[in-house]
Scaffold this motif. Structure first.
Motif, PDB file in Angstrom:
ATOM      1  N   ASP A  98       0.819  -1.215   0.000  1.00  0.00           N
ATOM      2  CA  ASP A  98       0.000   0.000   0.000  1.00  0.00           C
ATOM      3  C   ASP A  98       0.854   1.267   0.000  1.00  0.00           C
ATOM      4  O   ASP A  98       0.448   2.292  -0.564  1.00  0.00           O
ATOM      5  CB  ASP A  98      -0.938   0.008   1.208  1.00  0.00           C
ATOM      6  CG  ASP A  98      -2.217  -0.776   0.952  1.00  0.00           C
ATOM      7  OD1 ASP A  98      -2.423  -1.221  -0.195  1.00  0.00           O
ATOM      8  OD2 ASP A  98      -3.008  -0.954   1.900  1.00  0.00           O
ATOM      9  N   LEU A  99       2.028   1.223   0.628  1.00  0.00           N
ATOM     10  CA  LEU A  99       2.893   2.401   0.653  1.00  0.00           C
ATOM     11  C   LEU A  99       3.306   2.793  -0.767  1.00  0.00           C
ATOM     12  O   LEU A  99       3.345   3.979  -1.114  1.00  0.00           O
ATOM     13  CB  LEU A  99       4.132   2.139   1.509  1.00  0.00           C
ATOM     14  CG  LEU A  99       5.126   3.294   1.657  1.00  0.00           C
ATOM     15  CD1 LEU A  99       4.451   4.532   2.229  1.00  0.00           C
ATOM     16  CD2 LEU A  99       6.310   2.872   2.526  1.00  0.00           C
ATOM     17  N   LEU A 100       3.605   1.814  -1.599  1.00  0.00           N
ATOM     18  CA  LEU A 100       3.983   2.114  -2.982  1.00  0.00           C
ATOM     19  C   LEU A 100       2.787   2.645  -3.773  1.00  0.00           C
ATOM     20  O   LEU A 100       2.947   3.497  -4.657  1.00  0.00           O
ATOM     21  CB  LEU A 100       4.560   0.865  -3.643  1.00  0.00           C
ATOM     22  CG  LEU A 100       5.888   0.382  -3.064  1.00  0.00           C
ATOM     23  CD1 LEU A 100       6.373  -0.850  -3.807  1.00  0.00           C
ATOM     24  CD2 LEU A 100       6.938   1.477  -3.111  1.00  0.00           C
ATOM     25  N   LEU A 101       1.588   2.154  -3.485  1.00  0.00           N
ATOM     26  CA  LEU A 101       0.391   2.706  -4.126  1.00  0.00           C
ATOM     27  C   LEU A 101       0.193   4.164  -3.740  1.00  0.00           C
ATOM     28  O   LEU A 101      -0.196   4.997  -4.568  1.00  0.00           O
ATOM     29  CB  LEU A 101      -0.839   1.890  -3.738  1.00  0.00           C
ATOM     30  CG  LEU A 101      -0.909   0.444  -4.232  1.00  0.00           C
ATOM     31  CD1 LEU A 101      -2.192  -0.225  -3.731  1.00  0.00           C
ATOM     32  CD2 LEU A 101      -0.842   0.374  -5.757  1.00  0.00           C
ATOM     33  N   LEU A 102       0.472   4.485  -2.479  1.00  0.00           N
ATOM     34  CA  LEU A 102       0.380   5.868  -2.024  1.00  0.00           C
ATOM     35  C   LEU A 102       1.393   6.744  -2.752  1.00  0.00           C
ATOM     36  O   LEU A 102       1.058   7.812  -3.272  1.00  0.00           O
ATOM     37  CB  LEU A 102       0.621   5.932  -0.506  1.00  0.00           C
ATOM     38  CG  LEU A 102       0.748   7.328   0.109  1.00  0.00           C
ATOM     39  CD1 LEU A 102      -0.573   8.084   0.024  1.00  0.00           C
ATOM     40  CD2 LEU A 102       1.209   7.226   1.556  1.00  0.00           C
ATOM     41  N   PRO A 244       6.429  12.007  15.679  1.00  0.00           N
ATOM     42  CA  PRO A 244       7.346  12.901  14.948  1.00  0.00           C
ATOM     43  C   PRO A 244       6.902  13.193  13.521  1.00  0.00           C
ATOM     44  O   PRO A 244       7.402  14.133  12.895  1.00  0.00           O
ATOM     45  CB  PRO A 244       8.672  12.122  14.952  1.00  0.00           C
ATOM     46  CG  PRO A 244       8.560  11.151  16.077  1.00  0.00           C
ATOM     47  CD  PRO A 244       7.116  10.782  16.127  1.00  0.00           C
ATOM     48  N   PHE A 245       5.962  12.414  12.984  1.00  0.00           N
ATOM     49  CA  PHE A 245       5.498  12.582  11.616  1.00  0.00           C
ATOM     50  C   PHE A 245       4.208  13.406  11.543  1.00  0.00           C
ATOM     51  O   PHE A 245       3.629  13.564  10.465  1.00  0.00           O
ATOM     52  CB  PHE A 245       5.282  11.212  10.969  1.00  0.00           C
ATOM     53  CG  PHE A 245       6.545  10.424  10.812  1.00  0.00           C
ATOM     54  CD1 PHE A 245       7.218  10.397   9.610  1.00  0.00           C
ATOM     55  CD2 PHE A 245       7.074   9.724  11.896  1.00  0.00           C
ATOM     56  CE1 PHE A 245       8.402   9.681   9.469  1.00  0.00           C
ATOM     57  CE2 PHE A 245       8.254   9.004  11.769  1.00  0.00           C
ATOM     58  CZ  PHE A 245       8.924   8.984  10.561  1.00  0.00           C
ATOM     59  N   MET A 367       5.821   9.234   2.977  1.00  0.00           N
ATOM     60  CA  MET A 367       4.676   8.957   2.114  1.00  0.00           C
ATOM     61  C   MET A 367       4.874   9.413   0.676  1.00  0.00           C
ATOM     62  O   MET A 367       4.203   8.912  -0.232  1.00  0.00           O
ATOM     63  CB  MET A 367       3.421   9.642   2.681  1.00  0.00           C
ATOM     64  CG  MET A 367       2.979   9.144   4.038  1.00  0.00           C
ATOM     65  SD  MET A 367       1.457   9.985   4.533  1.00  0.00           S
ATOM     66  CE  MET A 367       1.098   9.149   6.077  1.00  0.00           C
ATOM     67  N   GLY A 368       5.773  10.377   0.457  1.00  0.00           N
ATOM     68  CA  GLY A 368       5.917  10.972  -0.864  1.00  0.00           C
ATOM     69  C   GLY A 368       5.017  12.183  -1.004  1.00  0.00           C
ATOM     70  O   GLY A 368       4.162  12.461  -0.159  1.00  0.00           O
TER      71      GLY A 368
END
Length: 377
Positions: A98-102, A244-245, A367-368
């Motif tokens: 899912d991270l790559l889809l984001l 922190p994010f 996240m990009g």
């Protein structure tokens, strides 16, 4: 990519979900509703689930088909192979799907955080995470994970889901401790470089190699944390990892389904009978003596079906005592059940609108910065 051509061989059917990775292709099974269609303007949940499956199997081209545990070198598909590292092979792949889809703009931030929250909720609601480590679950995969029964949620932790949370904890830890200069991406790139450099002499990933890779790629000593999360059963401190994010990690009452909130059971919705597929540890149903595979037929003398169970339960208050009638095989049994006074906890993840520039930079690095693409059939 390590191939000139990659094929997604997809079978769409009425009901089904799953995939099998190969070196330059994958075989996928999905519900028809998971496929895009000509009039689609916004992604549906079913389509996002299909994209997650495709992303997962595609990532396996790097992690599993090339980078793989030492016990899988060489692959011997004629017998069962045992490893304690499936949390790395499958769990880390589950983190990245899912991270790559984001990052590709196929999910938005809210959708991604909702997916993470769902994984957090599923894992933490099950007592199995406190009884079995992901390393043990990995090694026992052939005799437990692939042979699940009605008690598995209480005894078998998923190295997919818990492994993805280990990857999440490791990634957030590295990013925050290096001020965003290093990440889990760097660790995976190092493992990839080791595979490419070794060529035919590749020995695979040893059981203690990830901690060494983190130290080499990120300059951090995290052997203790990795051991606690994988060989032990300690939960990462999720709230402090997200802070922190600029992401708030909240715990809320899970009252979405009355049968889970008040009884602590999961039922088979695809059957006319109200069959209890799972009775969870510490639940009112378990305390009363109900078991998985019991067929619930009545509450306080009123007939129960999967369709009306939650409606019947909504008539009662938390802590009320009711009589449940159920069949166990061919024996009719009655149970006095005290409904839960407090529902289970679920997670919710939300971006803090007032987070500072440092938090935004960390979040964007993770996240990009891509925008969600419009879906076209």
């Amino acid at each position: 990519p390590p191939f000139a051509r990659y094929v997604f061989l997809t079978m769409a059917m009425g009901d089904g979900y799953g995939g099998l990775e190969h070196r330059n292709s994958t075989a996928l099974v999905t519900k028809r509703e998971g496929l895009p269609f000509a009039e689609m303007t916004e992604s549906t949940e079913a389509y996002r689930n299909f994209l997650g499956l495709a992303s997962h199997e595609y990532f396996h081209c790097w992690n599993v088909k090339r980078i793989r545990p030492a016990t899988f070198v060489p692959y011997d598909l004629g017998r069962e192979s045992y490893t304690r590292l499936l949390w790395l092979s499958e769990g880390f792949t589950s983190y990245y799907d899912d991270l790559l889809l984001l990052r590709a703009g196929l999910l938005n931030e809210a959708q991604y955080l909702a997916s993470l929250a769902k994984a957090l909720t599923t894992v933490t609601q099950r007592s199995s995470r406190l009884k079995q480590s992901v390393a043990e679950s990995s090694f026992d995969a052939w005799i437990k994970y692939y042979r699940q029964d009605e008690n598995s949620p209480n005894s078998v932790v998923s190295y997919y889901q818990k492994g993805s949370l280990v990857a999440l904890a490791l990634d957030l830890s590295i990013r925050s401790r290096t001020q965003g200069k290093r990440s889990l991406d760097d660790v995976m790139r190092l493992l990839w470089k080791q595979w490419k450099t070794a060529g035919d002499n590749y020995k695979g990933v040893a059981e203690d190699q990830l901690a060494k890779a983190v130290e080499e790629a990120a300059g951090l000593s995290m052997a203790h944390e990795i051991a606690a999360w994988t060989e032990g059963t300690r939960d990462p401190e999720y709230e402090s990892l997200f802070a922190p994010f600029g992401v708030r990690c909240a715990r809320r009452a899970d009252v979405d389904a009355a049968h889970f909130a008040l009884l602590g059971v999961k039922i088979d919705h695809g059957n006319q009978d109200c069959k209890l597929t799972h009775v969870f540890d510490g639940s009112p149903a378990q305390a009363a003596g109900l078991s998985g595979n019991d067929v619930l037929i009545a509450l306080n003398g009123l007939r129960v079906t999967p369709a009306n169970l939650d409606t019947l339960l909504s008539r009662y208050a938390a802590g009320d005592v009711i009589e449940a009638s159920a069949f166990r095989r061919d024996e009719l049994m009655r149970f006095e059940v005290k409904l839960a006074s407090r529902p289970p906890i679920k997670f919710a993840l939300e971006t803090e609108t007032t987070s500072g520039i440092d938090a935004r930079r960390l979040r964007e690095g993770w996240m990009g910065k891509t925008r969600v693409r419009r879906q076209r059939g």
